[in-house]
Scaffold this motif. Sequence first.
Motif, PDB file in Angstrom:
ATOM      1  N   ASP A  23       0.861  -1.272   0.037  1.00 30.88           N
ATOM      2  CA  ASP A  23       0.151  -0.044  -0.053  1.00 30.88           C
ATOM      3  C   ASP A  23       0.893   1.332   0.043  1.00 30.88           C
ATOM      4  N   PRO A  24       0.716   2.101  -1.133  1.00 28.87           N
ATOM      5  CA  PRO A  24       1.670   3.411  -0.902  1.00 28.87           C
ATOM      6  C   PRO A  24       1.499   4.167  -0.053  1.00 28.87           C
ATOM      7  N   ARG A  25       0.499   4.109   0.926  1.00 31.79           N
ATOM      8  CA  ARG A  25       0.181   4.935   1.906  1.00 31.79           C
ATOM      9  C   ARG A  25       1.268   4.951   3.153  1.00 31.79           C
ATOM     10  N   TYR A  26       1.687   3.656   3.228  1.00 30.05           N
ATOM     11  CA  TYR A  26       2.523   2.958   4.396  1.00 30.05           C
ATOM     12  C   TYR A  26       3.954   2.607   3.712  1.00 30.05           C
ATOM     13  N   GLN A  27       4.817   3.302   3.261  1.00 29.70           N
ATOM     14  CA  GLN A  27       5.915   2.843   2.696  1.00 29.70           C
ATOM     15  C   GLN A  27       7.099   3.483   3.501  1.00 29.70           C
ATOM     16  N   ILE A  28       7.844   2.815   4.324  1.00 33.79           N
ATOM     17  CA  ILE A  28       8.935   3.132   5.180  1.00 33.79           C
ATOM     18  C   ILE A  28      10.225   2.535   4.436  1.00 33.79           C
ATOM     19  N   ASP A  29      11.286   3.015   4.446  1.00 34.74           N
ATOM     20  CA  ASP A  29      12.464   2.617   3.796  1.00 34.74           C
ATOM     21  C   ASP A  29      13.521   2.601   4.900  1.00 34.74           C
ATOM     22  N   VAL A  30      14.460   1.534   4.900  1.00 29.71           N
ATOM     23  CA  VAL A  30      15.355   1.752   6.381  1.00 29.71           C
ATOM     24  C   VAL A  30      16.661   1.310   5.635  1.00 29.71           C
ATOM     25  N   SER A  31      17.500   2.300   5.761  1.00 27.37           N
ATOM     26  CA  SER A  31      18.970   1.980   5.490  1.00 27.37           C
ATOM     27  C   SER A  31      20.021   2.253   6.678  1.00 27.37           C
ATOM     28  N   VAL A  32      21.102   1.471   6.430  1.00 24.37           N
ATOM     29  CA  VAL A  32      22.056   1.243   7.767  1.00 24.37           C
ATOM     30  C   VAL A  32      23.480   1.252   7.319  1.00 24.37           C
ATOM     31  N   THR A  33      24.347   2.001   8.029  1.00 26.28           N
ATOM     32  CA  THR A  33      25.794   1.821   7.912  1.00 26.28           C
ATOM     33  C   THR A  33      26.307   1.400   9.148  1.00 26.28           C
ATOM     34  N   ARG A  57      34.834  -9.823  22.600  1.00 29.50           N
ATOM     35  CA  ARG A  57      34.193  -8.516  22.965  1.00 29.50           C
ATOM     36  C   ARG A  57      34.271  -7.673  21.682  1.00 29.50           C
ATOM     37  N   TYR A  58      33.443  -7.773  20.863  1.00 33.02           N
ATOM     38  CA  TYR A  58      33.533  -6.983  19.636  1.00 33.02           C
ATOM     39  C   TYR A  58      32.383  -5.846  19.351  1.00 33.02           C
ATOM     40  N   ALA A  59      33.001  -4.685  19.469  1.00 33.60           N
ATOM     41  CA  ALA A  59      31.907  -3.249  19.619  1.00 33.60           C
ATOM     42  C   ALA A  59      31.527  -2.746  18.193  1.00 33.60           C
ATOM     43  N   PHE A  60      30.363  -2.668  17.983  1.00 38.07           N
ATOM     44  CA  PHE A  60      29.955  -1.932  16.471  1.00 38.07           C
ATOM     45  C   PHE A  60      29.078  -0.980  16.879  1.00 38.07           C
ATOM     46  N   SER A  61      28.961   0.143  16.012  1.00 37.17           N
ATOM     47  CA  SER A  61      27.907   1.091  16.176  1.00 37.17           C
ATOM     48  C   SER A  61      27.269   1.078  14.661  1.00 37.17           C
ATOM     49  N   TYR A  62      26.233   1.456  14.707  1.00 35.06           N
ATOM     50  CA  TYR A  62      25.377   1.374  13.485  1.00 35.06           C
ATOM     51  C   TYR A  62      24.405   2.913  13.296  1.00 35.06           C
ATOM     52  N   ALA A 116      10.061  12.759   4.476  1.00 31.76           N
ATOM     53  CA  ALA A 116      11.018  13.078   5.783  1.00 31.76           C
ATOM     54  C   ALA A 116      11.427  11.907   6.078  1.00 31.76           C
ATOM     55  N   SER A 117      12.961  12.058   7.003  1.00 32.55           N
ATOM     56  CA  SER A 117      13.467  11.083   7.546  1.00 32.55           C
ATOM     57  C   SER A 117      13.985  11.159   8.849  1.00 32.55           C
ATOM     58  N   HIS A 118      14.342  10.008   9.393  1.00 28.46           N
ATOM     59  CA  HIS A 118      14.619  10.370  10.924  1.00 28.46           C
ATOM     60  C   HIS A 118      15.959   9.459  10.897  1.00 28.46           C
ATOM     61  N   THR A 119      17.097   9.914  11.441  1.00 32.66           N
ATOM     62  CA  THR A 119      18.354   9.325  11.696  1.00 32.66           C
ATOM     63  C   THR A 119      18.656   9.149  12.953  1.00 32.66           C
ATOM     64  N   TYR A 120      19.535   8.000  13.302  1.00 37.82           N
ATOM     65  CA  TYR A 120      19.644   7.788  14.786  1.00 37.82           C
ATOM     66  C   TYR A 120      21.254   6.896  14.873  1.00 37.82           C
ATOM     67  N   SER A 121      21.989   6.905  15.901  1.00 36.14           N
ATOM     68  CA  SER A 121      23.053   5.992  16.071  1.00 36.14           C
ATOM     69  C   SER A 121      22.889   5.090  17.127  1.00 36.14           C
ATOM     70  N   ILE A 157      13.618  -3.915   8.435  1.00 42.43           N
ATOM     71  CA  ILE A 157      14.930  -3.547   8.575  1.00 42.43           C
ATOM     72  C   ILE A 157      15.554  -4.970   7.909  1.00 42.43           C
ATOM     73  N   ALA A 158      16.093  -4.753   6.625  1.00 43.50           N
ATOM     74  CA  ALA A 158      16.910  -5.908   5.881  1.00 43.50           C
ATOM     75  C   ALA A 158      17.974  -6.193   6.694  1.00 43.50           C
ATOM     76  N   PRO A 159      18.339  -7.682   6.763  1.00 44.36           N
ATOM     77  CA  PRO A 159      19.723  -7.984   7.365  1.00 44.36           C
ATOM     78  C   PRO A 159      20.763  -7.345   6.854  1.00 44.36           C
ATOM     79  N   PHE A 160      21.721  -6.932   7.600  1.00 43.01           N
ATOM     80  CA  PHE A 160      23.129  -6.264   7.440  1.00 43.01           C
ATOM     81  C   PHE A 160      24.211  -6.773   8.149  1.00 43.01           C
ATOM     82  N   ARG A 161      25.278  -6.700   7.660  1.00 45.17           N
ATOM     83  CA  ARG A 161      26.778  -7.352   8.424  1.00 45.17           C
ATOM     84  C   ARG A 161      27.104  -6.463   9.167  1.00 45.17           C
ATOM     85  N   LEU A 162      27.824  -7.078  10.561  1.00 40.42           N
ATOM     86  CA  LEU A 162      28.724  -6.251  11.401  1.00 40.42           C
ATOM     87  C   LEU A 162      29.904  -7.300  11.248  1.00 40.42           C
TER      88      LEU A 162
END
Length: 126
Positions: free
Chosen positions: A3-13, A27-32, A79-84, A114-119
């Motif tokens: 449904d085009p009314r409800y389209q949220i896209d998510v990208s991650v670095t 112990r391996y720490a990652f930020s995203y 619009a978008s919202h970005t956080y870390s 949120i599609a799979p992403f690699r750390l």
Amino acid sequence: MSDPRYQIDVSVTTRYLAAQSQPEQNRYAFSYTVTIVNNGQLPAKLLSRHWIITDGDGRVQEVRGAGVVGQQPDIAPGASHTYSSGTVMATQVGIMQGSYQMLAEDGKRFDATIAPFRLAVPGALH
């Protein structure tokens, strides 16, 4: 078709945090950094999150909670919202995936995938 009314896209670095990691203690720490874009036709509020974190040994951790980093942002169309944020794993490589539970202005609740992403520690994958 969605449904085009409800389209949220998510990208991650992602980024490996060597200074906060202790490899000798597994112990391996990652930020995203996540960018959530409302490509739909209606404003939508992010209510909650559900993460599935799988380390290189196949251990799975699920995280659920309200909002993201203490916020439940309202995201207008276009619009978008970005956080870390960050996570710690016991292996050099892992995968995160999940969903955000959203509430559209018309009262409809829907999930944003949120599609799979690699750390990965740099050089850990050949």
